[in-house]
Design a protein around this motif. Structure first.
Motif, PDB file in Angstrom:
ATOM      1  N   LEU A  96       0.833  -1.204   0.000  1.00 21.80           N
ATOM      2  CA  LEU A  96       0.000   0.000   0.000  1.00 21.80           C
ATOM      3  C   LEU A  96       0.865   1.251   0.000  1.00 21.80           C
ATOM      4  N   GLN A  97       2.014   1.196   0.670  1.00 20.61           N
ATOM      5  CA  GLN A  97       2.957   2.313   0.656  1.00 20.61           C
ATOM      6  C   GLN A  97       3.393   2.622  -0.775  1.00 20.61           C
ATOM      7  N   GLU A  98       3.590   1.585  -1.579  1.00 18.44           N
ATOM      8  CA  GLU A  98       4.002   1.775  -2.972  1.00 18.44           C
ATOM      9  C   GLU A  98       2.969   2.558  -3.781  1.00 18.44           C
ATOM     10  N   LEU A  99       1.714   2.480  -3.385  1.00 17.39           N
ATOM     11  CA  LEU A  99       0.670   3.235  -4.093  1.00 17.39           C
ATOM     12  C   LEU A  99       0.915   4.741  -4.015  1.00 17.39           C
ATOM     13  N   LEU A 100       1.619   5.173  -2.967  1.00 14.85           N
ATOM     14  CA  LEU A 100       1.873   6.601  -2.789  1.00 14.85           C
ATOM     15  C   LEU A 100       2.864   7.162  -3.807  1.00 14.85           C
ATOM     16  N   ALA A 101       3.493   6.290  -4.599  1.00 15.53           N
ATOM     17  CA  ALA A 101       4.367   6.751  -5.678  1.00 15.53           C
ATOM     18  C   ALA A 101       3.553   7.401  -6.801  1.00 15.53           C
ATOM     19  N   ASP A 102       2.276   7.078  -6.888  1.00 13.87           N
ATOM     20  CA  ASP A 102       1.389   7.676  -7.883  1.00 13.87           C
ATOM     21  C   ASP A 102       0.979   9.064  -7.387  1.00 13.87           C
ATOM     22  N   ASP A 103       1.170  10.067  -8.206  1.00 10.71           N
ATOM     23  CA  ASP A 103       0.889  11.456  -7.813  1.00 10.71           C
ATOM     24  C   ASP A 103      -0.556  11.652  -7.376  1.00 10.71           C
ATOM     25  N   ASP A 104      -1.499  11.039  -8.074  1.00 17.21           N
ATOM     26  CA  ASP A 104      -2.913  11.207  -7.725  1.00 17.21           C
ATOM     27  C   ASP A 104      -3.237  10.572  -6.380  1.00 17.21           C
ATOM     28  N   VAL A 105      -2.708   9.389  -6.137  1.00 19.42           N
ATOM     29  CA  VAL A 105      -2.945   8.711  -4.851  1.00 19.42           C
ATOM     30  C   VAL A 105      -2.309   9.517  -3.727  1.00 19.42           C
ATOM     31  N   ARG A 106      -1.086   9.966  -3.943  1.00 18.72           N
ATOM     32  CA  ARG A 106      -0.390  10.742  -2.919  1.00 18.72           C
ATOM     33  C   ARG A 106      -1.163  12.028  -2.603  1.00 18.72           C
ATOM     34  N   MET A 165      -0.355   8.989   7.839  1.00 21.30           N
ATOM     35  CA  MET A 165      -0.664  10.076   6.920  1.00 21.30           C
ATOM     36  C   MET A 165       0.194  11.287   7.265  1.00 21.30           C
ATOM     37  N   PRO A 166       0.611  12.076   6.333  1.00 19.34           N
ATOM     38  CA  PRO A 166       0.285  12.044   4.916  1.00 19.34           C
ATOM     39  C   PRO A 166       1.341  11.364   4.034  1.00 19.34           C
ATOM     40  N   THR A 167       2.409  10.820   4.629  1.00 18.64           N
ATOM     41  CA  THR A 167       3.515  10.334   3.785  1.00 18.64           C
ATOM     42  C   THR A 167       3.805   8.845   3.902  1.00 18.64           C
ATOM     43  N   ARG A 168       3.272   8.185   4.928  1.00 20.43           N
ATOM     44  CA  ARG A 168       3.588   6.767   5.140  1.00 20.43           C
ATOM     45  C   ARG A 168       2.310   5.969   5.361  1.00 20.43           C
ATOM     46  N   VAL A 169       2.448   4.649   5.271  1.00 13.65           N
ATOM     47  CA  VAL A 169       1.374   3.732   5.631  1.00 13.65           C
ATOM     48  C   VAL A 169       1.872   2.999   6.862  1.00 13.65           C
ATOM     49  N   LYS A 170       1.306   3.361   8.015  1.00 11.23           N
ATOM     50  CA  LYS A 170       1.828   2.877   9.288  1.00 11.23           C
ATOM     51  C   LYS A 170       0.843   1.990  10.045  1.00 11.23           C
ATOM     52  N   CYS A 171      -0.454   2.290   9.992  1.00  9.80           N
ATOM     53  CA  CYS A 171      -1.446   1.547  10.776  1.00  9.80           C
ATOM     54  C   CYS A 171      -2.733   1.416   9.969  1.00  9.80           C
ATOM     55  N   LEU A 172      -2.993   0.197   9.503  1.00  3.83           N
ATOM     56  CA  LEU A 172      -4.198  -0.024   8.693  1.00  3.83           C
ATOM     57  C   LEU A 172      -5.473   0.137   9.510  1.00  3.83           C
ATOM     58  N   HIS A 173      -5.405  -0.123  10.810  1.00  4.23           N
ATOM     59  CA  HIS A 173      -6.586   0.057  11.659  1.00  4.23           C
ATOM     60  C   HIS A 173      -7.060   1.510  11.597  1.00  4.23           C
ATOM     61  N   ALA A 174      -6.130   2.441  11.753  1.00 11.44           N
ATOM     62  CA  ALA A 174      -6.479   3.863  11.732  1.00 11.44           C
ATOM     63  C   ALA A 174      -6.949   4.292  10.349  1.00 11.44           C
TER      64      ALA A 174
END
Length: 180
Positions: free
Chosen positions: A82-92, A123-132
């Protein structure tokens, strides 16, 4: 802003939360998302707990099956994907907007300098806790938190199907005269 204001808490909600969490709920300001049966799924928590502790996790996932599903995804190492998705400008950009929406929602319940600018889940730069992140996605609705939405899409749990009566899930208590 995405979600507040919330409907008033009922005594039955507090009883279900107590059962779901295995402890007394703290600082609850509302139910941000519910199971289709009406049980709480996500609570909104005050940014400062009654004992004075700063609490950045405004949207807190409580539903046992949802919580277990997010724990399973984390154990299966889905977070780096899921962190890799943040490489996409729109997702980020959408994730950054979700962070700002989260902060705006929480700010309606008070400013806490110790957690200023801190949301939850990385948020806004990492994926740290899926629960949150899933909690925020459930509270805000589809399309607000792209990583929370992606986690829910990967989850075996679904908000569209009630599993509250299944073993291991909290049950809504029978109404009492106090709760009516």
């Amino acid at each position: 802003m995405t979600t507040p204001p919330f409907a008033p808490l009922a005594p039955a909600d507090i009883a279900v939360l107590r059962s779901q969490l295995g402890r007394e709920p703290r600082g609850v300001v509302g139910i941000a998302a519910r199971c289709i049966c009406g049980n709480p799924t996500v609570v909104a928590t005050a940014p400062r707990l009654p004992d004075g502790t700063p609490f950045p996790t405004f949207y807190y996932l409580t539903h046992p099956a949802a919580t277990a599903a997010m724990s399973t995804l984390e154990a299966e190492h889905v977070m780096p994907e899921l962190q890799e998705l943040l490489a996409d400008d729109d997702v980020r950009a959408a994730y950054e907007a979700a962070h700002l929406a989260y902060l705006a929602d929480r700010a309606q319940f008070g400013e806490v300098p110790e957690i200023a600018g801190i949301s939850a889940g990385g948020m806004p730069t990492r994926v740290k806790c899926l629960h949150a992140l899933a909690g925020h996605a459930l509270a805000a609705g589809p399309g607000v938190n792209p990583i929370g939405d992606a986690a829910l899409a990967r989850s075996p749990w679904s908000p569209a199907r009630c599993v509250c009566a299944e073993p291991g899930a909290a049950l809504r208590p029978e109404p009492t005269a106090e709760a009516e």
